[in-house]
Design a protein around this motif. Structure first.
Motif, short mmCIF file in Angstrom:
data_model
loop_
_atom_site.label_atom_id
_atom_site.label_comp_id
_atom_site.label_asym_id
_atom_site.label_seq_id
_atom_site.Cartn_x
_atom_site.Cartn_y
_atom_site.Cartn_z
N LYS A 366 1.09 -1.11 0.00
CA LYS A 366 0.09 0.23 0.27
C LYS A 366 0.99 0.81 0.20
O LYS A 366 0.52 1.92 -0.94
CB LYS A 366 -1.27 0.32 0.77
CG LYS A 366 -2.18 -1.15 1.09
CD LYS A 366 -2.96 -0.91 2.09
CE LYS A 366 -4.26 -1.87 1.84
NZ LYS A 366 -5.18 -1.83 3.23
N THR A 367 1.66 1.18 0.96
CA THR A 367 2.89 2.62 1.00
C THR A 367 3.18 3.15 -0.10
O THR A 367 4.37 1.75 -0.60
CB THR A 367 3.82 2.42 2.04
OG1 THR A 367 3.01 2.30 3.55
CG2 THR A 367 4.89 3.41 2.83
N LYS A 368 2.79 4.24 -0.74
CA LYS A 368 4.16 4.06 -2.25
C LYS A 368 6.16 4.96 -1.60
O LYS A 368 5.65 5.52 -1.08
CB LYS A 368 3.24 5.35 -2.96
CG LYS A 368 2.01 4.57 -3.45
CD LYS A 368 1.53 4.89 -4.01
CE LYS A 368 -0.41 4.11 -5.31
NZ LYS A 368 -0.47 4.63 -6.26
N LYS A 370 6.96 7.62 -2.62
CA LYS A 370 7.16 9.22 -2.21
C LYS A 370 6.54 9.78 -0.79
O LYS A 370 7.31 10.49 -0.31
CB LYS A 370 6.08 10.04 -3.01
CG LYS A 370 6.04 10.58 -4.17
CD LYS A 370 4.86 11.90 -4.92
CE LYS A 370 5.45 12.41 -6.52
NZ LYS A 370 4.37 13.19 -6.65
N CYS A 437 11.58 1.69 -11.44
CA CYS A 437 11.22 3.02 -11.24
C CYS A 437 11.99 4.03 -11.11
O CYS A 437 13.67 3.89 -11.82
CB CYS A 437 11.09 3.31 -9.24
SG CYS A 437 10.69 4.75 -9.33
N GLU A 448 3.96 10.40 -12.35
CA GLU A 448 3.26 9.32 -11.08
C GLU A 448 3.50 8.42 -11.31
O GLU A 448 2.48 7.56 -10.60
CB GLU A 448 1.61 10.01 -10.77
CG GLU A 448 1.38 11.39 -10.17
CD GLU A 448 2.01 11.00 -8.99
OE1 GLU A 448 1.91 9.30 -7.96
OE2 GLU A 448 3.14 11.68 -7.95
N ASN A 451 6.02 6.63 -9.53
CA ASN A 451 5.83 6.00 -8.06
C ASN A 451 5.24 4.78 -7.24
O ASN A 451 3.87 4.61 -7.18
CB ASN A 451 3.97 7.02 -7.03
CG ASN A 451 4.09 7.58 -5.82
OD1 ASN A 451 5.24 7.14 -4.96
ND2 ASN A 451 3.14 8.33 -5.45
N VAL A 452 5.66 3.65 -6.84
CA VAL A 452 5.40 2.27 -7.15
C VAL A 452 5.09 2.07 -5.68
O VAL A 452 5.56 3.11 -4.25
CB VAL A 452 7.15 1.65 -7.44
CG1 VAL A 452 7.20 2.19 -8.89
CG2 VAL A 452 8.86 2.50 -6.84
N ILE A 453 4.37 1.26 -6.17
CA ILE A 453 4.31 0.90 -4.31
C ILE A 453 5.36 -0.30 -3.61
O ILE A 453 6.32 -1.10 -4.23
CB ILE A 453 2.69 -0.54 -4.18
CG1 ILE A 453 1.77 0.68 -4.64
CG2 ILE A 453 3.05 -1.40 -2.95
CD1 ILE A 453 0.37 -0.37 -5.19
#
Length: 573
Positions: A366-368, A370, A437, A448, A451-453
């Motif tokens: 879930k956390t990306k 950024k 990335c 965006e 902006n990988v997980i």
């Protein structure tokens, strides 16, 4: 003077009288005999210094004394010196002040009782101990399903299973043994891969027949069957005895079809074993190695060869409430407790040019990217994003025996040409688990899609600006060139003195500092700090190849002219 003579005579007389009383001699004949024996065992002492591997802990109840065993006898009634008794070829020992004692067919425990009893019959107050100091060496023959059959010299303290293990050790002293080693390594590698696939499934992947049916033929013509699995499971040496002189150990080959019993599920060692008449539930439980941490002891099912399921009660220490005999086809399955395997938290590590490097808690999946950079306070002034990377940990099988396994596994069904094999092998050998990335596109151009997980264990590296580009190969002045933002490959080659006379200009390439990818020189392709620029020579052709190429061109031209003349001639009419 007379008084002195009388005292001397009295002392000698007293000493003589005391020497006639058993056990009270001041001049200890036992000690004298002991010193004599030790003196005669000097050669034995040299041998003792070079003790061979014992192999197994010796159980006095099961170890039979034989020629060459070295016993340690200690009688601490009057001395703490140890006597060494060598067992003769007639299987007897000479005990000081006792004489010869026959030990044929006697175990170490029986030998200890006989010798101690003999000494105590002579002196009831004697404090005596006896132990096996060094086991003898015996010759055994091992054949059948082992890596290298033959005749071996092992300590008599080896059990049958230990002797088999030694026959399965590989050696690499000569070419034949090296080939044997590599063959065995491939076999082990295949087994490791199968074990990996079945890991944590609770299912056994191979059936065991041979280790429950090892035939041992003794020198007197008698024979017996060793059951190594049962010996280990029940800790019973009766099924895995110590080797004896001239034993012939025959390890059978695995069969494809035989009646089995199975233990599976939440156990540490699932197994499928050949069925034997006296097998019971207790034995099958003991083979499992214990319950795993998620075992559900209220959900243990036994199907005892009749297809009918029944629950059985088993204590945590593997003792069944009702030990029942097993029948061919019996299956014991230990259920598992429901465990929530979803991981709600993980860690990523951010190192390099951020304001606060370190480990940060994320929600895997879930956390990306950024968000993670924000946790670290953002980038520092020295951060250089074109070189930033994310590396992801891999939980995959790596073969110690066959490091090229991945290459062969992936290439076996390829449609590439043979010329691609070397390049593909290089790519496999040096690939790194990067996360795809582009930090520059994400944080500078706000793309965006980059902006990988993140996942648990990701390593984010933000390097500093190296402020140079390295140019090498066929240039006049190779070396580091100061980085200038937005310049292309031609600009850096010009700064390196331009192309050398033998340069192949069309084949100049940019080697990205981030991932070592080669980029062709095209318009609008930027060079970043940390990149390398390589200018090669033209390909070296073997002698005659260039002439062949010219010949082919000439042949093609001649054929085209001839064909044109033929067409003109035909249609001109």
């Amino acid at each position: 003077m007379i008084k002195k003579i009388v005292l001397v005579i009295f002392f000698l007389s007293t000493n003589f009288l005391l020497s006639q009383i058993k056990g009270l001699s001041t001049i200890d004949p036992e000690k004298l005999f002991q010193e004599d024996v030790i003196g005669r065992l000097d050669k034995d002492q040299e041998a003792i210094k070079d003790l061979s591997t014992v192999g197994n802990v010796v159980d006095p109840k099961y170890y039979y004394i034989g020629p060459g065993d070295l016993l340690a006898l200690q009688n601490i009634t009057f001395s703490i010196t140890t006597e060494y008794l060598r067992v003769t070829p007639e299987v007897s020992v000479l005990v000081p002040r006792i004489g010869e004692i026959n030990l044929k067919g006697k175990t170490l425990e029986e030998t200890r009782e006989i010798i101690i009893r003999s000494i105590k019959n002579r002196n009831p107050d004697a404090i005596v101990s006896l132990s096996l100091y060094k086991p003898r060496s015996v010759l055994v023959s091992i054949k059948g399903n082992v890596i290298k059959d033959g005749v071996y010299a092992f300590p008599a303290s080896y059990r049958i299973s230990t002797a088999i293990q030694m026959a399965n050790l590989t050696q690499t002293q000569n070419i034949f043994q090296q080939q044997q080693f590599f063959t065995y390594s491939r076999y082990k590698d295949l087994n490791k891969e199968i074990e990996r696939l079945y890991n944590e499934t609770g299912l056994a992947h191979t059936k065991v027949y041979s280790l429950r049916n090892v035939t041992v033929i003794h020198s007197d013509g008698s024979s017996e069957t060793a059951d190594i699995i049962k010996a280990i499971a029940l800790n019973n040496p009766d099924y895995d005895k110590y080797i004896k002189e001239n034993d012939e150990i025959i390890v059978p080959y695995e069969l494809e079809d035989f009646p089995t019993i199975t233990v599976a599920g939440a156990v540490r060692k699932p197994g499928i074993y050949v069925f034997k008449k006296d097998d019971d539930l207790n034995f099958l439980l003991k083979t499992s190695g214990g319950f795993s941490d998620d075992a559900d002891l209220d959900n243990i099912i036994l199907i005892n060869g009749d297809g009918i399921s029944q629950k059985v009660k088993v204590s945590p220490d593997l003792i069944p409430s009702n030990n029942v005999p097993l029948y061919p086809g019996a299956i014991l399955n230990v259920g598992r407790k429901n465990v929530d395997l979803e991981q709600n938290a993980g860690l990523v590590s951010i190192i390099g040019n951020v304001k606060q490097s370190g480990n940060y808690i994320i929600t895997p999946g879930k956390t990306k990217l950024k968000e993670a950079i924000e946790m670290a306070g953002g980038f520092s002034n020295d951060a250089y994003l074109p070189l930033a990377t994310i590396i992801r940990k891999e939980n995959k099988f790596l073969s110690a025996f066959n490091p090229g396994r991945e290459y062969f596994e992936k290439f076996k069904q390829t449609d590439l040409t043979m010329e691609d094999t070397i390049r593909f092998n290089i790519d496999i050998m040096y690939k790194k688990p990067y996360v795809s990335c582009d930090f520059y596109q994400l944080f500078v151009n706000n793309d965006e899609s980059q902006n990988v997980i993140l996942e648990d264990g990701d390593l984010i590296t933000i390097p500093s600006n190296p402020k140079s580009v390295f140019v090498f190969g066929q240039v006049k002045n190779p070396g580091y060139i100061n980085f200038s933002e937005g310049k292309d490959i031609e600009w850096y080659i010009e700064r390196a003195g331009g192309f050398a006379p033998k340069a192949d200009k069309k084949r100049a390439r940019i080697i990205r500092g981030k991932n070592k990818v080669w980029i062709e020189q095209e318009k609008n392709v930027k060079v970043f700090a940390g990149d390398e620029i390589y200018v090669p020579k033209p390909p070296d052709l073997p002698p005659g190849v260039e002439l062949q190429n010219y010949s082919l061109i000439a042949t093609a031209i001649t054929t085209a002219i001839s064909l044109s003349y033929l067409l003109i001639t035909l249609f001109g009419k």
